[in-house]
Design a protein around this motif. Structure first.
Motif, PDB file in Angstrom:
ATOM      1  N   HIS A 210       0.849  -1.067  -0.346  1.00  0.00           N
ATOM      2  CA  HIS A 210      -0.221   0.248   0.199  1.00  0.00           C
ATOM      3  C   HIS A 210       0.825   0.910  -0.207  1.00  0.00           C
ATOM      4  O   HIS A 210       0.936   2.016  -1.008  1.00  0.00           O
ATOM      5  N   ILE A 211       1.526   1.532   0.928  1.00  0.00           N
ATOM      6  CA  ILE A 211       2.782   2.500   0.585  1.00  0.00           C
ATOM      7  C   ILE A 211       3.326   2.625  -0.509  1.00  0.00           C
ATOM      8  O   ILE A 211       3.991   3.314  -1.043  1.00  0.00           O
ATOM      9  N   ALA A 214       1.694   4.353  -3.438  1.00  0.00           N
ATOM     10  CA  ALA A 214       1.856   5.226  -2.614  1.00  0.00           C
ATOM     11  C   ALA A 214       2.211   6.343  -3.068  1.00  0.00           C
ATOM     12  O   ALA A 214       2.589   7.277  -3.163  1.00  0.00           O
ATOM     13  N   GLN A 216       5.282   5.348  -5.074  1.00  0.00           N
ATOM     14  CA  GLN A 216       6.324   4.846  -6.213  1.00  0.00           C
ATOM     15  C   GLN A 216       7.199   5.761  -7.015  1.00  0.00           C
ATOM     16  O   GLN A 216       6.892   6.733  -6.772  1.00  0.00           O
ATOM     17  N   GLY A 460      -1.422   6.611   7.184  1.00  0.00           N
ATOM     18  CA  GLY A 460      -1.799   6.391   5.351  1.00  0.00           C
ATOM     19  C   GLY A 460      -1.868   5.272   5.195  1.00  0.00           C
ATOM     20  O   GLY A 460      -2.012   4.488   4.242  1.00  0.00           O
ATOM     21  N   SER A 461      -0.602   4.607   6.563  1.00  0.00           N
ATOM     22  CA  SER A 461      -0.958   3.441   5.830  1.00  0.00           C
ATOM     23  C   SER A 461      -2.576   2.144   6.448  1.00  0.00           C
ATOM     24  O   SER A 461      -2.658   1.384   5.904  1.00  0.00           O
ATOM     25  N   PRO A 465      -6.449   4.127  -0.447  1.00  0.00           N
ATOM     26  CA  PRO A 465      -5.644   4.755  -1.229  1.00  0.00           C
ATOM     27  C   PRO A 465      -5.630   5.881  -2.139  1.00  0.00           C
ATOM     28  O   PRO A 465      -4.585   6.858  -1.922  1.00  0.00           O
ATOM     29  N   THR A 466      -7.107   6.785  -1.938  1.00  0.00           N
ATOM     30  CA  THR A 466      -7.273   8.524  -2.355  1.00  0.00           C
ATOM     31  C   THR A 466      -6.981   8.522  -1.248  1.00  0.00           C
ATOM     32  O   THR A 466      -6.668  10.046  -1.814  1.00  0.00           O
ATOM     33  N   ALA A 468      -4.758   7.608   0.762  1.00  0.00           N
ATOM     34  CA  ALA A 468      -3.500   7.848   1.389  1.00  0.00           C
ATOM     35  C   ALA A 468      -2.183   8.574   0.846  1.00  0.00           C
ATOM     36  O   ALA A 468      -1.537   8.521   1.301  1.00  0.00           O
ATOM     37  N   ALA A 469      -2.863   8.878  -0.053  1.00  0.00           N
ATOM     38  CA  ALA A 469      -1.521   8.939  -1.097  1.00  0.00           C
ATOM     39  C   ALA A 469      -1.326  10.243  -0.618  1.00  0.00           C
ATOM     40  O   ALA A 469      -0.024  10.424  -0.401  1.00  0.00           O
ATOM     41  N   GLN A 473       2.649  11.372   0.914  1.00  0.00           N
ATOM     42  CA  GLN A 473       3.462  12.100   0.052  1.00  0.00           C
ATOM     43  C   GLN A 473       3.652  13.036   1.068  1.00  0.00           C
ATOM     44  O   GLN A 473       4.832  13.847   0.686  1.00  0.00           O
TER      45      GLN A 473
END
Length: 808
Positions: A210-211, A214, A216, A460-461, A465-466, A468-469, A473
Motif C-alpha cells: 500500500h505504501i 502511494a 512509487q 496513511g497505512s 488509497p485515494t 492515503a496518497a 506524500q
C-alpha cells in the motif's frame, strides 16, 4: 532485587561467552547454589553481604536459565549428513518476502518432514541451474507451499568486530538456511493458512505494498515503510551511512522511542475520553474504573499492536517488555522507585530472550534510560517546583506559562545532554565512533520524525488509497527536507569522531568520568569528568614493531581480502566479494574491522584483478576511508580506477620498503597488459612480503600457466613461510612444482562455506599437507590472523573465540 537482577543479566552474558553449554547436572548445581546464596543473604546480619549474595545468586540463575533456553533452541538442528541433499518440504511462508533482482528471500515454517528444523530461511533464484531467466512466483505471507530445497546448517562469516550471523539466526529460531531448487515440483497448496502470526504478516505485507504504491519512485519510500511497519530492507546503504554519522539511526525504525510515543499518545487520548465519559456525562466512567488505569491499559495495547505491526522483531519486543513492566507497576500502584522498574524490565527481557545481552540495542536502550534517570531525577522536581511557584505568584498567568515552557525546554535540553554524554563511552565501546553532530541532528529529527512523519505514515497505512496518497506524500516531503539537512551535517569532516574500540580499563575509567560529569549540581569540579574521556577519544591504533608484519585474512566467504600492517603503514590486498547490490565484503566485513581498530587511512589498496570476489568491496571502502594509492590489474576505465585518487598498474619488479619490511610485486609482467586473450585471473597481482623473521606470498587467482612463468623467471623469489592458496585451492592452481618451490609452512585458503565451486579440491589440499604445511581454511576457522617477526604466529578466530552455537 536490583542486585539479583543485575546478576541475572551478568550470568546470561557469561553463558553467551562459553564455547560449550553446561551439562544438565552443572545447571542443577547452579540453581542449588543460587538458592543457598539467597537463603544466606536473608539470614546474614552483615549488610554489605546481602547485595553480594543476591548478585551471585542472580548470576548463577541467569547462567543456568540461559543454558537451558539455548539447549532447547539448538535441539532443532539439521543433521550434518542432510546438508547439500535435495529434500521436498511442505510449510508456510513465515515472513515478509524480500525481493531483489532475480531472487526472493523468505522465512519458511516447515510442517513436514520432521527431519527438517521447524523454521528455516530460503532463497529462490530465477532460473537457478538452468542457465535461463524464469520469472519467480509472487510469494505471500501465510501461503502453504510444497518446495524442493537444498539446505545447510546455519553458517556466517566469523571476523573480529563483525556481525555474528549464526547467533542472530539462533535468536530468531532459524536452524537451517538454503535455496529452492527450480527444477523441483514447487507449487502453491493454499492461498492462506489461518493463524494469528500469518494474519499479522499478511497485514504487514498489504501495508508495505500500500505504501509502496502511494510512494512509487520516491527516494525515501523505504524509510516510510520502516517507520510504519518495521521493514528496513528498503533503506539504501548510503542512507544508513547518513543516519549513522548523524546519530539518528535509532529513529529510522519502529524503535523504542516510537513505540513509547504511540503508547503515550493513545494513553493520553484514552484518559481524556474516559475522564469525559466519552462526552456522555451520564455514563460516569471514572467512577467505574480510574482513568489512569484505563490509560495504562490503552497505552500497553497500543504498544502491543505497534510491535505486532513490526512483525514482533526482537528489538521491538524488548521495548514491549519494558513497557509491560512499567504498565504493571502503574496498574498495581507500585511505581515507587523507577530504578526497580528499570531493573525488573531488564530482567524480564533477559528471561524471555537471553541472547538480548549480545546486541548493542539492549545496552543502548537501558543505558539511555539509566543516564536520563541519573541526570534528571531530583532535578526534575526542582524544575517543576519552580514552575509551580511561578503559577502561585503570578496572577495574570502568562508569566507562569512562559516559565513552564522555559522549564520544559531546560528539561528537554538536560535530557538530550544526559543521553548524548551518558552514552559516549558505551557508543565508543560498541561502534568505535561517536557522532559529534548528533545533539543538533536529534534535536531536529526527534520531533519531526516522532511527532509528524511517523503518525502520518501510520495514518496513511490504514487510509484507502485515494486518501492515503496525499498523507504519505506529505510525510515523505517532510522526511525529504529533514534528510537533506542531515546530509549536509553528515558531509562535514568532523561529523564523526573515531577511535579504536577501548579495552575494559579505559571504558570503565571513561564511564566513571561520565558519572562524575552528570552528577547533581554542587558536585565538585564536574568538568573533570570530561577529562576522563581523553584516553577513550585520543587512543591510536596498535601497530607492530619495526621489521614485523601483522596481517589478517578476513572470512569474507568466497573471495579474498587481507589487511597487511607494518609499524606505520597499512596495505589492503583485495576487498572481498559482492553479495548483493547493497552488501559486499567491504561494508560488511572490512570496514567494521577498520573502524573498530581506529584505522582511518590505507597507504595502499591492491585490487589483484577484476573478478567480483576480489574487487567487490573496493568502491565501498574507498567511499568511506582514504586510500592514498591503488594498485591493480584492472582495465582502463574501470569504476575502481575512476574512483581512485592515485592509481597505478601492478607490474613485476615494483618494490618498496615500509618500516623494515620489503614488498615486491612478482606478477603480472608489463607485456601481459598488451595481450587481450588473457583472462583477469592471469593478470592477478602477485605480491611478496619479506619481514624480519619470515615471508608471505599472495598470488591472487593465478593459474598453472602463470605459476609456470614464475617458476621459470623468479624461482628464487618464491620460497615463503605463508602462502595464500592461489584461486582458493581450485584444480587450476597450486601445481606440485609451484608448491615445491614455495615450500610453505602454512597455507591459507580463503573460501566460502559449501561454495558452489567446490573449493578447495581435496587433491590440492593433500599437496599442501604432503609438504608438511598447516592448512588454514576460513570457511572452517573464520578469519586467520598472523604475525611475522622474530617468530611466525598464526591464530584462527573460531578457535580463539569459540562459542557454543558455532557449527551448530
Amino acid at each position: 532485587m536490583r542486585c539479583a537482577i543485575l546478576g541475572l543479566v551478568g550470568g546470561a552474558a557469561w553463558l553467551q561467552a562459553q564455547a560449550s553449554l553446561p551439562a544438565g547436572l552443572a545447571q542443577a548445581m547452579c540453581v542449588l547454589v543460587a538458592l543457598l546464596a539467597l537463603m544466606l543473604g536473608r539470614a546474614t546480619s552483615v549488610a554489605f553481604l546481602r547485595p553480594v549474595l543476591a548478585a551471585a545468586a542472580g548470576a548463577l540463575l541467569g547462567y543456568a536459565w540461559a543454558g537451558c533456553v539455548a539447549q532447547g533452541a539448538l535441539s532443532h538442528a539439521l543433521a550434518k549428513s542432510d546438508e547439500g541433499r535435495d529434500v521436498e518440504i511442505v510449510g508456510t511462508v513465515d515472513s515478509l518476502p524480500s525481493r531483489q533482482a532475480g531472487s526472493t528471500r523468505f522465512n519458511f515454517a516447515v510442517e513436514s518432514p520432521a527431519a527438517v528444523p521447524p523454521r528455516i530461511v530460503l532463497s529462490w533464484y530465477a532460473g537457478r541451474g538452468e542457465g535461463n531467466f524464469r520469472p519467480l512466483p509472487e510469494m505471500l505471507p501465510g501461503e502453504r507451499w510444497r518446495l524442493k530445497v537444498r539446505l545447510q546448517q546455519p553458517h556466517g562469516n566469523a571476523n573480529p568486530f563483525g556481525f555474528d550471523y549464526e547467533l542472530w539466526l539462533l535468536e530468531q529460531g532459524i536452524r537451517a538456511t538454503g535455496y529452492v531448487r527450480s527444477e523441483g515440483r514447487n507449487e502453491r497448496l493454499a492461498g492462506f493458512v489461518p493463524s494469528p502470526h500469518n494474519l499479522v504478516e499478511r497485514m504487514r505485507y498489504q501495508i508495505r505494498e500500500h505504501i509502496a504504491a502511494a510512494l512509487q519512485g520516491r527516494r525515501y519510500a523505504g524509510v516510510i515503510v520502516a517507520l510504519a511497519m518495521g521493514d528496513q530492507r528498503g533503506i539504501s546503504q548510503q542512507d544508513w551511512q547518513v543516519f549513522s554519522r548523524t546519530g539518528i539511526a535509532h529513529l529510522v525504525s519502529i524503535s523504542g522511542l516510537h513505540i513509547t510515543m504511540i503508547a503515550g499518545l493513545v494513553a493520553w487520548l484514552a484518559s481524556w475520553l474516559w475522564r469525559k465519559s466519552f462526552l456522555v456525562a451520564e455514563w460516569q466512567l471514572p467512577l467505574r474504573l480510574p482513568a489512569p488505569r484505563v490509560a495504562v491499559l490503552a497505552g500497553f495495547l497500543a504498544a502491543w499492536a505497534y510491535v505486532a505491526l513490526a512483525g514482533f522483531g526482537v528489538p521491538a519486543q524488548r521495548t514491549l517488555y519494558m513497557l509491560a513492566v512499567v504498565a504493571l507497576a502503574m496498574w498495581m500502584d507500585r511505581l515507587a522507585a523507577i530504578s526497580h522498574v528499570l531493573a525488573l524490565a531488564a530482567g524480564v527481557v533477559v528471561v524471555l530472550d537471553p541472547w538480548a545481552v549480545m546486541w548493542p540495542g539492549f545496552w543502548l536502550s537501558f543505558g539511555a534510560v539509566a543516564a536520563i534517570l541519573y541526570a534528571t531525577v531530583g532535578r526534575m522536581r526542582t524544575i517543576h517546583r519552580s514552575a509551580a511557584d511561578a503559577d502561585a505568584h503570578d496572577v495574570a498567568g502568562w508569566r507562569a506559562w512562559c516559565w513552564r515552557q522555559w522549564s520544559n525546554l531546560r528539561l528537554a535540553a538536560l535530557t538530550q545532554f544526559a543521553v548524548t554524554a551518558g552514552l559516549v563511552p558505551l557508543t565508543m565501546l560498541l561502534f568505535s565512533q561517536v557522532s559529534l553532530v548528533s545533539p543538533v541532528a536529534n534535536a531536529v529529527a526527534i520531533p519531526v520524525i516522532s511527532l509528524l512523519v511517523t503518525p502520518l505514515a501510520l495514518l496513511g497505512s490504514i487510509l484507502p488509497p485515494t486518501l492515503a496518497a496525499p498523507v504519505l506524500q506529505s510525510a515523505h516531503w517532510m522526511l525529504e527536507q529533514l534528510l537533506d539537512m542531515l546530509q549536509l551535517l553528515s558531509n562535514q569532516s568532523l561529523a564523526v569522531w573515531s577511535a579504536p574500540a577501548p579495552g575494559w580499563p579505559i571504558f570503565t575509567f571513561a564511564l566513571a568520568g561520565t558519572a562524575w560529569m552528570l552528577a547533581p549540581r554542587g558536585w565538585p569540579m564536574r568538568w573533570l569528568g570530561m577529562a576522563c574521556w581523553l584516553p577513550l577519544l585520543a587512543a591510536q591504533p596498535e601497530s607492530p614493531p619495526p621489521g614485523t608484519v601483522r596481517a589478517i585474512a578476513f572470512d569474507v566467504g568466497q573471495g579474498m581480502a587481507i589487511l597487511i600492517e607494518t609499524a606505520a603503514h597499512r596495505l589492503l590486498y583485495d576487498t572481498g566479494p559482492s553479495y548483493t547490490p547493497e552488501a559486499n565484503g567491504g561494508n560488511r566485513v572490512i570496514l567494521p574491522y577498520l573502524r573498530a581498530r581506529g584505522i582511518r587511512k590505507l597507504d595502499t589498496l591492491v585490487v589483484s584483478h577484476s573478478d567480483s570476489d576480489h574487487s567487490g568491496g573496493a568502491q565501498a571502502i574507498m567511499a568511506d576511508i582514504r586510500a592514498d594509492k591503488v594498485l591493480s590489474s584492472l582495465p582502463a576505465g574501470h569504476p575502481i580506477i575512476t574512483a581512485a585518487a592515485h592509481h597505478g598498474s601492478c607490474t613485476a619488479g615494483q618494490a618498496w620498503e615500509w618500516d623494515g619490511v620489503r614488498f615486491e610485486m612478482l606478477h603480472p609482467s608489463e607485456e601481459s597488459y598488451r595481450d587481450p586473450t588473457l583472462k583477469p585471473n592471469a593478470r592477478g597481482c602477485t605480491l611478496r612480503i619479506d619481514a624480519r623473521g619470515g615471508s608471505i606470498l599472495l598470488p591472487a587467482d593465478i593459474e598453472a600457466a602463470q605459476e609456470a612463468q614464475l617458476l621459470a623467471s623468479l624461482r628464487e623469489k618464491l620460497p615463503a613461510d605463508i602462502l595464500l592458496a592461489p584461486h582458493h585451492g581450485s584444480a587450476t592452481s597450486s601445481t606440485a612444482a609451484f608448491l615445491a618451490a614455495v615450500s610453505p609452512q602454512h597455507g591459507i585458503f580463503q573460501l566460502g562455506y559449501r561454495n558452489r565451486y567446490h573449493h578447495p579440491r581435496a587433491d590440492v589440499v593433500a599437496r599442501y599437507q604432503a609438504l608438511g604445511a598447516t592448512v588454514w581454511r576460513t570457511d572452517e576457522l573464520g578469519a586467520v590472523s598472523l604475525e611475522i617477526g622474530e617468530n611466525t604466529k598464526l591464530s584462527a578466530y573460531r578457535r580463539e573465540r569459540a562459542r557454543y552455537w558455532h557449527g551448530r
